[in-house]
Design a protein around this motif. Structure first.
Motif, PDB file in Angstrom:
ATOM      1  N   ASP A 166       0.728  -1.187   0.052  1.00  0.00           N
ATOM      2  CA  ASP A 166       0.077  -0.341   0.013  1.00  0.00           C
ATOM      3  C   ASP A 166       0.863   1.259   0.072  1.00  0.00           C
ATOM      4  N   LEU A 167       2.098   1.145   0.686  1.00  0.00           N
ATOM      5  CA  LEU A 167       2.964   2.428   0.605  1.00  0.00           C
ATOM      6  C   LEU A 167       3.409   2.793  -0.586  1.00  0.00           C
ATOM      7  N   ILE A 168       3.900   1.419  -1.250  1.00  0.00           N
ATOM      8  CA  ILE A 168       4.484   1.821  -2.656  1.00  0.00           C
ATOM      9  C   ILE A 168       3.416   2.498  -3.593  1.00  0.00           C
ATOM     10  N   GLU A 169       2.175   1.855  -3.666  1.00  0.00           N
ATOM     11  CA  GLU A 169       1.011   2.323  -4.435  1.00  0.00           C
ATOM     12  C   GLU A 169       0.965   3.962  -4.199  1.00  0.00           C
ATOM     13  N   THR A 170       1.080   4.165  -2.614  1.00  0.00           N
ATOM     14  CA  THR A 170       0.900   5.514  -2.307  1.00  0.00           C
ATOM     15  C   THR A 170       1.799   6.523  -2.826  1.00  0.00           C
ATOM     16  N   LEU A 171       3.244   6.000  -2.611  1.00  0.00           N
ATOM     17  CA  LEU A 171       4.201   6.703  -3.149  1.00  0.00           C
ATOM     18  C   LEU A 171       4.325   7.024  -4.540  1.00  0.00           C
ATOM     19  N   VAL A 172       3.856   6.058  -5.310  1.00  0.00           N
ATOM     20  CA  VAL A 172       3.951   6.157  -6.851  1.00  0.00           C
ATOM     21  C   VAL A 172       2.909   7.469  -7.157  1.00  0.00           C
ATOM     22  N   ARG A 173       1.734   7.369  -6.504  1.00  0.00           N
ATOM     23  CA  ARG A 173       0.688   8.439  -6.928  1.00  0.00           C
ATOM     24  C   ARG A 173       1.295   9.821  -6.341  1.00  0.00           C
ATOM     25  N   THR A 174       2.171  10.041  -5.282  1.00  0.00           N
ATOM     26  CA  THR A 174       2.597  11.077  -4.284  1.00  0.00           C
ATOM     27  C   THR A 174       3.881  11.982  -5.002  1.00  0.00           C
ATOM     28  N   VAL A 175       4.856  11.334  -5.413  1.00  0.00           N
ATOM     29  CA  VAL A 175       6.340  11.667  -5.906  1.00  0.00           C
ATOM     30  C   VAL A 175       6.346  11.313  -7.449  1.00  0.00           C
ATOM     31  N   HIS A 176       7.016  12.219  -8.000  1.00  0.00           N
ATOM     32  CA  HIS A 176       7.581  11.517  -9.448  1.00  0.00           C
ATOM     33  C   HIS A 176       8.766  10.939  -9.749  1.00  0.00           C
ATOM     34  N   ILE A 177       9.546  10.834  -8.636  1.00  0.00           N
ATOM     35  CA  ILE A 177      10.847   9.827  -8.772  1.00  0.00           C
ATOM     36  C   ILE A 177      10.503   8.338  -8.880  1.00  0.00           C
ATOM     37  N   PRO A 178      11.109   7.628  -9.310  1.00  0.00           N
ATOM     38  CA  PRO A 178      10.824   6.163  -9.444  1.00  0.00           C
ATOM     39  C   PRO A 178      10.916   5.544  -7.685  1.00  0.00           C
ATOM     40  N   ILE A 179      10.001   4.628  -7.776  1.00  0.00           N
ATOM     41  CA  ILE A 179       9.940   3.912  -6.455  1.00  0.00           C
ATOM     42  C   ILE A 179      10.443   2.666  -6.465  1.00  0.00           C
ATOM     43  N   VAL A 180      11.079   2.183  -5.349  1.00  0.00           N
ATOM     44  CA  VAL A 180      11.715   1.019  -5.308  1.00  0.00           C
ATOM     45  C   VAL A 180      10.947   0.279  -4.109  1.00  0.00           C
ATOM     46  N   GLY A 181      10.404  -1.053  -4.199  1.00  0.00           N
ATOM     47  CA  GLY A 181       9.968  -1.695  -3.295  1.00  0.00           C
ATOM     48  C   GLY A 181      11.053  -2.551  -2.527  1.00  0.00           C
ATOM     49  N   GLY A 199       2.863  -0.396  -9.325  1.00  0.00           N
ATOM     50  CA  GLY A 199       3.645   0.817  -9.721  1.00  0.00           C
ATOM     51  C   GLY A 199       5.131   0.771  -9.564  1.00  0.00           C
ATOM     52  N   ALA A 200       5.633  -0.361  -8.583  1.00  0.00           N
ATOM     53  CA  ALA A 200       7.080  -0.042  -8.445  1.00  0.00           C
ATOM     54  C   ALA A 200       8.014  -0.127  -9.574  1.00  0.00           C
TER      55      ALA A 200
END
Length: 223
Positions: A166-181, A199-200
């Motif tokens: 859920d945090l990964i999904e939230t981060l993908v929607r919140t910031v523009h930089i790539p998110i690594v799980g 969206g990781a």
């Protein structure tokens, strides 16, 4: 380098005191070689000695960290520019740092560290964070990507049973930089879920691949 990791598995090759692998970089090189054979897209390793040894035979992108005491004497991930510089000299392609408010409460200090790594070492910075607010701050300070490494490991976040999807999904929607799980991935389906549905950018897996004593313990507990 960041683009090269897109939709790839990154294997964290680290050892712990009291385990058979500890203190011998050749063990970590063998583990990284296994990851290469398996088709992994990157390696995350701790300390210049292990990184230098792994880079001898493993031509994968290297995320370098160094767990060492900061100026308070608290052990965190890559505490200062000097440790980042040594990781770069050893062959790290990306420098990961603890970007939590708990480890680095001063935003200006975080901004300065990120800026120096990017400008002086010419390397991308991975911000290890524990919540959305820290990811926003890391992006604001110039980090190139953010990882959920610290989720559940700060005093103000909850440790989920598995990866914090859920945090990964939230981060993908919140910031523009790539998110690594990263953190508590134990099943291929979880990696698939993180990348395909949440969206990781990529996923780091460590213990479930590179800690055979932990893997064996799961079978023992099942019996």
């Amino acid at each position: 380098m960041v683009d090269n990791l897109k939709h790839k598995l990154i294997v964290s090759c680290q050892s712990w005191p009291g385990t058979p692998f500890y203190g011998d970089p050749r063990m970590m090189r063998a583990m990284a070689e296994c990851a290469l054979m398996a088709g992994a897209g990157g390696i995350r390793a701790n300390g210049p000695d292990d990184i230098r040894e792994i880079k001898k035979t493993v031509p994968l992108p290297m995320i370098g960290i160094w767990k060492a005491p900061d100026k308070r004497g608290v052990r965190i991930i890559t505490p200062d520019f000097e440790s980042a510089e040594k990781l770069a000299d050893a062959g790290a392609d990306i420098i990961a740092i603890d970007a939590t408010a708990e480890a680095r409460p001063d935003e200006e200090e975080l901004r300065e560290l990120v800026g120096r790594i990017r400008s002086e070492l010419k390397l991308a910075v991975m911000a290890d964070i524990s919540n959305a607010e820290e990811a926003v701050r890391a992006e604001r300070c110039g980090a190139d990507l953010a990882a959920t490494t610290m989720a559940g490991y700060t005093s103000y976040t909850v440790k989920t049973d598995g990866p914090d999807l859920d945090l990964i999904e939230t981060l993908v929607r919140t910031v523009h930089i790539p998110i690594v799980g990263e953190g508590r991935f134990s099943k291929p389906e979880e990696v698939q879920e993180a990348i395909r549905n949440r969206g990781a950018h990529s996923v780091v897996v460590g213990t479930s691949i590179t800690a055979p004593w932990e893997i064996a313990a799961r079978f023992v507990r099942a019996i």
